[in-house]
Design an enzyme around this catalytic site. Structure first.
Site, PDB file in Angstrom:
ATOM      1  N   HIS A  19       0.837  -1.199   0.000  1.00  0.00           N
ATOM      2  CA  HIS A  19       0.000   0.000   0.000  1.00  0.00           C
ATOM      3  C   HIS A  19       0.876   1.254   0.000  1.00  0.00           C
ATOM      4  CE1 HIS A  19      -3.541   2.162   2.321  1.00  0.00           C
ATOM      5  NE2 HIS A  19      -3.022   2.925   1.378  1.00  0.00           N
ATOM      6  N   HIS A  21       1.000   4.949  -2.514  1.00  0.00           N
ATOM      7  CA  HIS A  21       0.426   5.673  -3.665  1.00  0.00           C
ATOM      8  C   HIS A  21       1.538   6.381  -4.422  1.00  0.00           C
ATOM      9  CE1 HIS A  21      -3.775   5.506  -2.043  1.00  0.00           C
ATOM     10  NE2 HIS A  21      -3.085   5.326  -0.925  1.00  0.00           N
ATOM     11  N   HIS A 201      -9.858   1.291  -0.165  1.00  0.00           N
ATOM     12  CA  HIS A 201      -9.668   2.025   1.090  1.00  0.00           C
ATOM     13  C   HIS A 201     -11.029   2.086   1.784  1.00  0.00           C
ATOM     14  CE1 HIS A 201      -5.901   3.338  -0.595  1.00  0.00           C
ATOM     15  NE2 HIS A 201      -5.655   4.170   0.390  1.00  0.00           N
ATOM     16  N   GLU A 204     -11.159   4.249   7.202  1.00  0.00           N
ATOM     17  CA  GLU A 204      -9.941   5.017   7.500  1.00  0.00           C
ATOM     18  C   GLU A 204     -10.238   6.335   8.202  1.00  0.00           C
ATOM     19  OE1 GLU A 204      -8.065   6.607   3.979  1.00  0.00           O
ATOM     20  OE2 GLU A 204      -6.274   7.244   5.075  1.00  0.00           O
ATOM     21  N   ASP A 286       2.006   4.125   2.761  1.00  0.00           N
ATOM     22  CA  ASP A 286       0.946   4.971   2.192  1.00  0.00           C
ATOM     23  C   ASP A 286       1.531   6.095   1.326  1.00  0.00           C
ATOM     24  OD1 ASP A 286      -1.733   5.344   1.751  1.00  0.00           O
ATOM     25  OD2 ASP A 286      -2.200   6.232   3.691  1.00  0.00           O
ATOM     26  N   ASP A 287       2.117   7.104   1.962  1.00  0.00           N
ATOM     27  CA  ASP A 287       2.598   8.294   1.244  1.00  0.00           C
ATOM     28  C   ASP A 287       3.846   8.824   1.961  1.00  0.00           C
ATOM     29  OD1 ASP A 287       0.058   8.792  -0.523  1.00  0.00           O
ATOM     30  OD2 ASP A 287      -0.713   8.542   1.503  1.00  0.00           O
TER      31      ASP A 287
HETATM   32  N1  ADE Z   1      -4.539   8.657  -1.421  1.00  0.00           N
HETATM   33  C1  ADE Z   1      -3.285   8.694  -0.964  1.00  0.00           C
HETATM   34  N2  ADE Z   1      -3.264   8.388   0.338  1.00  0.00           N
HETATM   35  C2  ADE Z   1      -4.535   8.152   0.719  1.00  0.00           C
HETATM   36  C3  ADE Z   1      -5.160   7.802   1.919  1.00  0.00           C
HETATM   37  N3  ADE Z   1      -4.467   7.625   3.045  1.00  0.00           N
HETATM   38  N4  ADE Z   1      -6.495   7.650   1.924  1.00  0.00           N
HETATM   39  C4  ADE Z   1      -7.199   7.842   0.816  1.00  0.00           C
HETATM   40  N5  ADE Z   1      -6.660   8.170  -0.347  1.00  0.00           N
HETATM   41  C5  ADE Z   1      -5.340   8.333  -0.402  1.00  0.00           C
HETATM   42 ZN    ZN Z   2      -3.712   4.755   0.923  1.00  0.00          ZN
END
Ligand code: ADE
Ligand code: ZN
Length: 344
Positions: A19, A21, A201, A204, A286-287
């Site tokens: 996971h 992005h 997703h 969350e 995630d990011d």
């Molecule tokens: N896009 C990138 N990170 C995300 C996240 N944590 N939740 C939803 N969309 C995303």
């Molecule tokens: Zn995500």
């Protein structure tokens, strides 16, 4: 503080990541370079300033998405998309990631009129070069932007037809509040018919209210998702946790991302409680520019939740066992774990 031995183990163990992005992972340096090249104005002009910008502006999933859309706007041409993947491949190698599933949120580019072909050609060339240069096995998950209409997401899935060898799964992301999973059921039915792996997703964002937990139910029971991205709010619903455990639905947990959105205090994160219920979990970033890379997520979480070596081994096994197409890497991991146990 966790022990030096556990830190060393976390750094060196061969890893899978399920996971992350692409668009949310553009490193600061790369974002600034591409902004200059493409003459895009950003509210910062260095990696340091980007970090400050994020710290000041990102306090929720909705504000995260605004920043995500902004930073991704630096990518215009095929070579930009290529460079981002190659840079992410390099960073994966530095963390001993051997297999990774990159979420490709094309609709963020589509709304800027960038053709799908430009994006996929760049990403795919980057994937091949990263495999050659860094030995990383990468696959792509196409993410639906849940804030767009059901018809938009149906058409998006349909447009993936020529790329079925490159894209192996679909997901759904962006703002959870006000955008229930079930609205995109028809797109998921089409994806299932196309033989794509289904994920979403869900569960969350606490600002989505009761809908967040309902999204997990719907994604699993009505849309046939095999995995849930995050899914942390399932911890409030015992029946749902039983279902996730029984069906072996992987939760791709991103602990530091969750600290921005739902559990500001990492020691309150439900990861261990979910694992203790028998739900397969993996750990992910995630990011990274927002919350640190995979190793940072693993170290901080191990520290806050007192994770053991066995917890880390289990999550790494899950990241491959429940992956889309990374099962062939399991023997490498098992051999490594065996050697580690013999020598430590
Ligand atoms: N896009 C990138 N990170 C995300 C996240 N944590 N939740 C939803 N969309 C995303
Ligand atoms: Zn995500």
């Amino acid at each position: 503080m966790i022990s030096e031995k556990l830190t060393e183990m976390i750094r060196t163990i061969p890893k899978g990541e399920n996971h992350i992005h692409i668009e949310g992972s553009i490193p600061g340096e790369t974002a600034v370079k591409l902004a200059k090249r493409n003459k895009i104005e950003l509210p910062f002009s260095s990696e340091e300033e980007m970090k400050k910008y994020i710290k000041k502006n990102v306090t929720s999933l909705d504000s995260f998405m605004a920043s995500d859309r902004l930073i991704n706007s630096v990518c215009i041409n095929e070579e930009d998309f290529y460079e981002v993947i190659l840079e992410l491949g390099k960073r994966a190698k530095e963390q001993n990631i051997i297999y990774t599933e990159f979420l490709l949120d094309y609709p963020l580019n589509q709304v800027r009129n960038i053709p799908l072909k430009t994006v996929i050609n760049g990403y795919e060339a980057g994937r091949q070069e990263a495999m050659k240069k860094y030995g990383i096995d990468i696959t792509f998950i196409a993410g639906i932007d849940r804030s767009l209409s059901a018809e938009d997401s149906y058409q998006f899935i349909k447009s993936l037809e020529p790329y079925l060898g490159i894209i192996t799964g679909i997901g759904m992301d962006c703002e959870e509040r006000g955008n229930p999973c079930i609205e995109h059921k028809r797109a998921y039915e089409l994806a299932e018919d196309m033989g794509l792996y289904l994920s979403a997703h869900a569960g969350e964002d606490p600002n989505a209210g009761d809908q967040a937990v309902q999204n997990i139910w719907d994604a699993v029971e009505r849309m046939h998702c095999k995995r849930i991205e995050h899914g942390v709010l399932s911890v409030n619903d015992r029946k749902l946790m039983n279902l996730l455990a029984e069906k072996e639905i992987l939760l791709t947990i991103c602990p530091l991302s969750n600290t921005m959105i739902v559990y500001p205090d990492l020691s309150q994160h439900p990861l261990k409680r979910l694992m203790d219920q028998g739900i397969p979990c993996s750990i992910n970033s995630d990011d990274p520019p927002y919350v640190g890379d995979l190793i940072e997520n693993m170290i901080q979480t191990a520290d806050a939740l007192e994770l053991t070596e066995e917890d880390i081994f289990d999550m790494e096994r899950n990241s491959l066992k429940y992956s889309i197409c990374g099962q062939q890497h399991l023997p490498v991991l098992e051999d490594w774990i065996h050697d580690w146990k013999e020598n430590n």
